[in-house]
Design a protein around this motif. Structure first.
Motif, PDB file in Angstrom:
ATOM      1  N   ALA A   1       0.540  -0.928   0.471  1.00 29.03           N
ATOM      2  CA  ALA A   1       0.173   0.521   0.073  1.00 29.03           C
ATOM      3  C   ALA A   1       0.568   1.290   0.215  1.00 29.03           C
ATOM      4  O   ALA A   1       0.701   1.746  -0.944  1.00 29.03           O
ATOM      5  CB  ALA A   1      -0.363  -0.139   1.064  1.00 29.03           C
ATOM      6  N   ILE A   2       2.318   1.006   0.854  1.00 24.72           N
ATOM      7  CA  ILE A   2       2.995   2.350   0.552  1.00 24.72           C
ATOM      8  C   ILE A   2       3.123   2.966  -0.243  1.00 24.72           C
ATOM      9  O   ILE A   2       3.399   3.728  -1.257  1.00 24.72           O
ATOM     10  CB  ILE A   2       3.853   1.932   2.240  1.00 24.72           C
ATOM     11  CG1 ILE A   2       3.131   2.013   3.279  1.00 24.72           C
ATOM     12  CG2 ILE A   2       5.201   2.874   1.953  1.00 24.72           C
ATOM     13  CD1 ILE A   2       4.796   1.211   4.513  1.00 24.72           C
ATOM     14  N   ILE A   3       3.379   1.821  -1.151  1.00 25.67           N
ATOM     15  CA  ILE A   3       4.169   1.775  -2.630  1.00 25.67           C
ATOM     16  C   ILE A   3       3.395   2.466  -3.591  1.00 25.67           C
ATOM     17  O   ILE A   3       3.728   2.971  -4.717  1.00 25.67           O
ATOM     18  CB  ILE A   3       5.102   0.179  -3.297  1.00 25.67           C
ATOM     19  CG1 ILE A   3       6.417  -0.243  -2.177  1.00 25.67           C
ATOM     20  CG2 ILE A   3       6.210   0.885  -4.918  1.00 25.67           C
ATOM     21  CD1 ILE A   3       6.754  -1.348  -2.538  1.00 25.67           C
ATOM     22  N   ALA A   4       2.432   1.760  -3.505  1.00 32.59           N
ATOM     23  CA  ALA A   4       1.340   1.911  -4.493  1.00 32.59           C
ATOM     24  C   ALA A   4       0.766   3.543  -4.256  1.00 32.59           C
ATOM     25  O   ALA A   4       0.706   4.362  -5.194  1.00 32.59           O
ATOM     26  CB  ALA A   4       0.288   1.223  -4.010  1.00 32.59           C
ATOM     27  N   MET A   5       0.927   3.292  -2.758  1.00 30.56           N
ATOM     28  CA  MET A   5       0.433   5.846  -2.782  1.00 30.56           C
ATOM     29  C   MET A   5       1.830   6.070  -3.125  1.00 30.56           C
ATOM     30  O   MET A   5       1.674   7.736  -3.643  1.00 30.56           O
ATOM     31  CB  MET A   5       0.356   5.654  -0.919  1.00 30.56           C
ATOM     32  CG  MET A   5      -1.140   5.230  -0.375  1.00 30.56           C
ATOM     33  SD  MET A   5      -2.456   5.374  -1.430  1.00 30.56           S
ATOM     34  CE  MET A   5      -2.595   7.434  -1.119  1.00 30.56           C
ATOM     35  N   ALA A   6       3.287   5.599  -3.446  1.00 27.40           N
ATOM     36  CA  ALA A   6       4.149   6.263  -3.208  1.00 27.40           C
ATOM     37  C   ALA A   6       3.914   6.749  -4.972  1.00 27.40           C
ATOM     38  O   ALA A   6       4.370   7.773  -5.924  1.00 27.40           O
ATOM     39  CB  ALA A   6       5.119   5.578  -3.185  1.00 27.40           C
ATOM     40  N   ALA A   7       3.709   5.995  -5.491  1.00 25.45           N
ATOM     41  CA  ALA A   7       3.442   6.030  -7.545  1.00 25.45           C
ATOM     42  C   ALA A   7       2.164   6.879  -7.533  1.00 25.45           C
ATOM     43  O   ALA A   7       2.622   7.270  -8.129  1.00 25.45           O
ATOM     44  CB  ALA A   7       3.333   4.411  -7.343  1.00 25.45           C
ATOM     45  N   LEU A   8       1.522   6.599  -6.860  1.00 21.50           N
ATOM     46  CA  LEU A   8       0.154   8.262  -6.976  1.00 21.50           C
ATOM     47  C   LEU A   8       0.358   8.836  -7.044  1.00 21.50           C
ATOM     48  O   LEU A   8       0.215  10.084  -7.528  1.00 21.50           O
ATOM     49  CB  LEU A   8      -1.057   7.303  -6.339  1.00 21.50           C
ATOM     50  CG  LEU A   8      -2.208   8.215  -6.529  1.00 21.50           C
ATOM     51  CD1 LEU A   8      -3.052   8.613  -8.114  1.00 21.50           C
ATOM     52  CD2 LEU A   8      -3.106   8.290  -5.240  1.00 21.50           C
ATOM     53  N   SER A   9       0.973   9.036  -5.505  1.00 22.96           N
ATOM     54  CA  SER A   9       1.741  10.516  -6.011  1.00 22.96           C
ATOM     55  C   SER A   9       3.097  11.395  -6.198  1.00 22.96           C
ATOM     56  O   SER A   9       2.330  12.370  -6.751  1.00 22.96           O
ATOM     57  CB  SER A   9       2.429  10.286  -3.873  1.00 22.96           C
ATOM     58  OG  SER A   9       2.616  11.793  -3.844  1.00 22.96           O
ATOM     59  N   ALA A  10       3.478  10.405  -7.207  1.00 22.64           N
ATOM     60  CA  ALA A  10       4.671  10.391  -8.113  1.00 22.64           C
ATOM     61  C   ALA A  10       3.693  11.126  -8.898  1.00 22.64           C
ATOM     62  O   ALA A  10       4.769  12.012  -9.840  1.00 22.64           O
ATOM     63  CB  ALA A  10       5.788   9.745  -7.583  1.00 22.64           C
ATOM     64  N   THR A  11       2.720  10.665  -9.143  1.00 23.37           N
ATOM     65  CA  THR A  11       2.397  11.325 -10.680  1.00 23.37           C
ATOM     66  C   THR A  11       1.795  12.227 -10.540  1.00 23.37           C
ATOM     67  O   THR A  11       1.876  12.575 -11.529  1.00 23.37           O
ATOM     68  CB  THR A  11       1.130   9.774 -11.099  1.00 23.37           C
ATOM     69  OG1 THR A  11       2.081   8.066 -11.097  1.00 23.37           O
ATOM     70  CG2 THR A  11       1.467   9.410 -12.780  1.00 23.37           C
ATOM     71  N   LEU A  12       0.734  11.705  -9.608  1.00 19.83           N
ATOM     72  CA  LEU A  12      -0.267  13.449  -9.780  1.00 19.83           C
ATOM     73  C   LEU A  12       0.900  14.688  -9.593  1.00 19.83           C
ATOM     74  O   LEU A  12      -0.049  15.610  -9.621  1.00 19.83           O
ATOM     75  CB  LEU A  12      -0.862  13.182  -8.266  1.00 19.83           C
ATOM     76  CG  LEU A  12      -1.873  12.735  -8.157  1.00 19.83           C
ATOM     77  CD1 LEU A  12      -2.760  11.942  -7.214  1.00 19.83           C
ATOM     78  CD2 LEU A  12      -3.063  11.991  -9.977  1.00 19.83           C
ATOM     79  N   ASN A  13       1.980  14.582  -9.090  1.00 21.23           N
ATOM     80  CA  ASN A  13       3.065  15.736  -8.696  1.00 21.23           C
ATOM     81  C   ASN A  13       3.282  16.379 -10.039  1.00 21.23           C
ATOM     82  O   ASN A  13       4.398  17.712  -9.816  1.00 21.23           O
ATOM     83  CB  ASN A  13       4.232  15.260  -7.565  1.00 21.23           C
ATOM     84  CG  ASN A  13       3.699  15.314  -6.342  1.00 21.23           C
ATOM     85  OD1 ASN A  13       2.370  15.675  -5.745  1.00 21.23           O
ATOM     86  ND2 ASN A  13       4.631  14.899  -5.206  1.00 21.23           N
ATOM     87  N   ASN A  14       3.197  15.828 -10.863  1.00 23.15           N
ATOM     88  CA  ASN A  14       3.917  16.218 -12.584  1.00 23.15           C
ATOM     89  C   ASN A  14       2.835  15.630 -13.503  1.00 23.15           C
ATOM     90  O   ASN A  14       3.038  15.826 -14.302  1.00 23.15           O
ATOM     91  CB  ASN A  14       4.503  15.045 -13.270  1.00 23.15           C
ATOM     92  CG  ASN A  14       6.222  15.103 -11.824  1.00 23.15           C
ATOM     93  OD1 ASN A  14       6.879  15.911 -11.900  1.00 23.15           O
ATOM     94  ND2 ASN A  14       6.270  14.465 -11.526  1.00 23.15           N
ATOM     95  N   SER A  15       0.934  16.314 -12.862  1.00 25.70           N
ATOM     96  CA  SER A  15      -0.105  16.504 -14.150  1.00 25.70           C
ATOM     97  C   SER A  15      -0.801  17.664 -13.606  1.00 25.70           C
ATOM     98  O   SER A  15      -1.410  17.696 -12.833  1.00 25.70           O
ATOM     99  CB  SER A  15      -0.699  14.987 -13.356  1.00 25.70           C
ATOM    100  OG  SER A  15       0.313  13.425 -13.205  1.00 25.70           O
TER     101      SER A  15
ATOM    102  N   GLY B   1       4.054   6.999   1.887  1.00 24.36           N
ATOM    103  CA  GLY B   1       3.668   7.070   0.532  1.00 24.36           C
ATOM    104  C   GLY B   1       4.328   7.612   0.048  1.00 24.36           C
ATOM    105  O   GLY B   1       4.789   7.916  -1.540  1.00 24.36           O
ATOM    106  N   ALA B   2       3.999   9.763   0.307  1.00 23.68           N
ATOM    107  CA  ALA B   2       3.991  10.517  -0.365  1.00 23.68           C
ATOM    108  C   ALA B   2       5.653  10.458  -0.233  1.00 23.68           C
ATOM    109  O   ALA B   2       6.070  11.462  -0.827  1.00 23.68           O
ATOM    110  CB  ALA B   2       3.280  11.477   0.293  1.00 23.68           C
ATOM    111  N   ALA B   3       5.953  10.289   1.387  1.00 24.05           N
ATOM    112  CA  ALA B   3       7.278  10.829   1.504  1.00 24.05           C
ATOM    113  C   ALA B   3       8.247   9.907   0.783  1.00 24.05           C
ATOM    114  O   ALA B   3       9.655  10.360   0.194  1.00 24.05           O
ATOM    115  CB  ALA B   3       7.220  10.155   3.361  1.00 24.05           C
ATOM    116  N   VAL B   4       7.842   8.711   0.718  1.00 30.00           N
ATOM    117  CA  VAL B   4       9.099   7.827  -0.097  1.00 30.00           C
ATOM    118  C   VAL B   4       8.966   8.574  -1.691  1.00 30.00           C
ATOM    119  O   VAL B   4      10.367   8.545  -2.265  1.00 30.00           O
ATOM    120  CB  VAL B   4       8.474   6.299  -1.055  1.00 30.00           C
ATOM    121  CG1 VAL B   4       8.657   5.392  -1.819  1.00 30.00           C
ATOM    122  CG2 VAL B   4       8.610   5.843   0.465  1.00 30.00           C
TER     123      VAL B   4
END
Length: 498
Positions: free
Chosen positions: A29-43, A171-174
């Motif tokens: 779940a942490i990895i999934a939230m990290a992936a979502l956070s990283a993608t949204l931060n460039n959208s 996740g966001a921190a990762v």
């Protein structure tokens, strides 16, 4: 080959289910939230909405697609209709993460605080929103994956929402540690360090006993799991066989149990239509100085309820408050009933029970009742847990079939026991039937999908956890404050830059 960001977040969303029962890979779940956070931060906001929709739809597709079993196997709907209905259900639920993503990019995403604390706070607020919007669907919360990690120590303090906040924040921190420029990575590392500290504090909180053992002798429990399949449950030809099955299964339990429990809607008839049978069973129980509680549909004037009631050895009746759409009531029923079999399921016209109903009283014990998926509502159970001796829930998980649904449902019941520092009795028709201790651990369990009985004992607990006293209000208020602060900070930056 470069992968599409929409495919990337869909894969991440699909993997979120792996953090929950029966897989329990909490780190996914942490990895999934990290992936979502990283993608949204460039959208952009438009891209973000679609990305959030992909993420949410994929997570519900892997996490709750067991609704297909209820629609197709037991609802009598053809595959050609059941598949798109299941897809519409998952895609529709995916709109809530889509709104999260849009709101995050539009109002929250700015600076390290907005990209970490704001991200996590807004995610929890949308989980909470999903818990009551359109009667609520409080499934797949991030926090459930930590029932058996150090973060479980926070459950009696913040409830499952507090743990969801930690997962989203981690996740966001990762994401910040991986994708931020080198000059800003330290902010992500600092936030991640804070998350690790909170994780460590969870170990200390696990040693804290928020409630104390009562000095009464334990209550000896007997439970019947009849394992009657959903396609036969309401068949008239099976009615007398069902009555006989519960009667015979209880024979060995009466002499050794203070309380015998039958599951949700154990008897497939309205209570007043089976009075002679219940009178007979009450005599059997009373002859052995035993009590009986069962789930049974009841009627009062023009209202029909999904109820659980004490038949002997005490008193009390509880009517289910949170009804399952299309299963226990049909939204816009006057327009859609009759279109397909699924909209005309047996017992799909229940009324909601009122709030603040009394506990069930059995042999001097106060049992806090809930029926089926009501156990998924943290605040509903917290209110009921106050001044109770033990939590009590019955269910009919036959609707889930042999899927991951019953494991998810059981995990949520365990979290309720942990949040409230109370032992929990859970009795279902096909499984999972179990007794859970006040730390959320299963102490006694019987195998699923076999007709059998369970015997065990529960212990009363005194006192209340912080979560029982205050519910989710503190963590939701904190998240609202963090989200508003992040939004105001972003607005301030825009004004300055303008």
């Amino acid at each position: 080959m470069k992968i599409s960001p929409y495919v990337f977040v869909a894969i991440a969303g699909a993997s979120l289910t792996l953090s929950l029962a029966p897989f329990n890979w909490w780190w996914s779940a942490i990895i999934a939230m990290a992936a979502l956070s990283a993608t949204l931060n460039n959208s952009t906001t438009k891209q973000g909405f679609l990305l959030g929709w992909c993420f949410g739809s994929a997570s519900f597709a892997t996490g709750v697609s067991w609704v297909y079993i209820a629609i197709h196997d037991f609802g009598g709907t053809s595959t050609l209709l059941a598949v798109p209905m299941t897809a519409i259900f998952c895609i529709g639920l995916g709109l809530i993460p889509a709104l999260f993503a849009y709101a995050y990019i539009r109002w929250i995403r700015a600076g390290i605080a907005g990209k970490t604390l704001g991200f996590a706070a807004l995610w929890v607020l949308t989980e909470w929103l999903r818990g009551w919007l359109f009667t609520g669907f409080p499934w797949l919360y991030l926090g459930y994956g930590h029932l058996h990690t150090a973060m479980a120590g926070w459950s009696p303090v913040t409830g499952v929402y507090g743990i969801s906040f930690w997962v989203a924040l981690s996740g966001a921190a990762v994401a910040q540690c991986i994708v931020s420029p080198a000059t800003k990575k330290r902010h992500g590392i600092t936030t991640l360090g804070g998350c690790i500290i909170l994780f460590g504090l969870g170990y200390s909180l696990q040693k804290q006993e928020w409630t104390s053992a009562d000095d009464r002798a334990p209550l000896k429990i007997g439970a019947v799991q009849a394992n009657i399949s959903q396609d036969k449950k309401w068949a008239y030809t099976q009615y007398w066989a069902t009555l006989e099955k519960y009667d015979h299964a209880s024979e060995t339990l009466w002499p050794t149990s203070d309380l015998v429990i039958w599951p949700e809607a154990a008897i497939p008839a309205l209570y007043h239509n089976a009075l002679s049978y219940f009178d007979y069973i009450a005599e059997r129980a009373e002859a052995n100085n035993s009590a009986l509680i069962t789930g049974v549909p009841t009627r009062t004037d023009d209202d029909m309820f999904n109820s659980v009631m004490v038949i002997s050895g005490g008193d009390g009746i509880y009517h289910k408050q949170r009804l399952v759409p299309f299963g226990e009531y049909v939204p816009l029923g006057q327009y859609i009933r009759g279109l397909i079999n699924f909209f005309d399921l047996p017992m799909s016209s229940f009324s909601r029970g009122g709030p603040n109903q009394n506990h069930l009283h059995v042999k001097g014990w106060q049992l806090a009742p809930s029926i089926c998926y009501e156990i998924a509502y943290p605040d509903l159970i917290a209110r009921s847990a106050r001044n109770s001796d033990v939590l009590f829930t019955i269910s009919n998980d036959a609707w889930f079939g042999n899927s991951i649904g019953p494991d998810q449902h059981m995990q949520m019941a365990q979290m309720r026991a942990l949040e409230n520092g109370r032992e929990l009795i859970r009795v279902t028709g096909t499984g999972i039937t179990a007794i859970v201790d006040h730390h959320g651990n299963i102490r006694t369990r019987i195998p699923s999908f076999i007709a059998t009985t369970m015997q065990g004992e529960v212990h009363a607990r005194n006192g209340s956890t912080p979560f029982t006293r205050f519910g989710s209000t503190p963590i939701i208020a904190l998240c609202a404050m963090l989200a508003i602060t992040a939004g105001l900070t972003r607005s301030g930056r825009r004004i300055k830059s303008g």
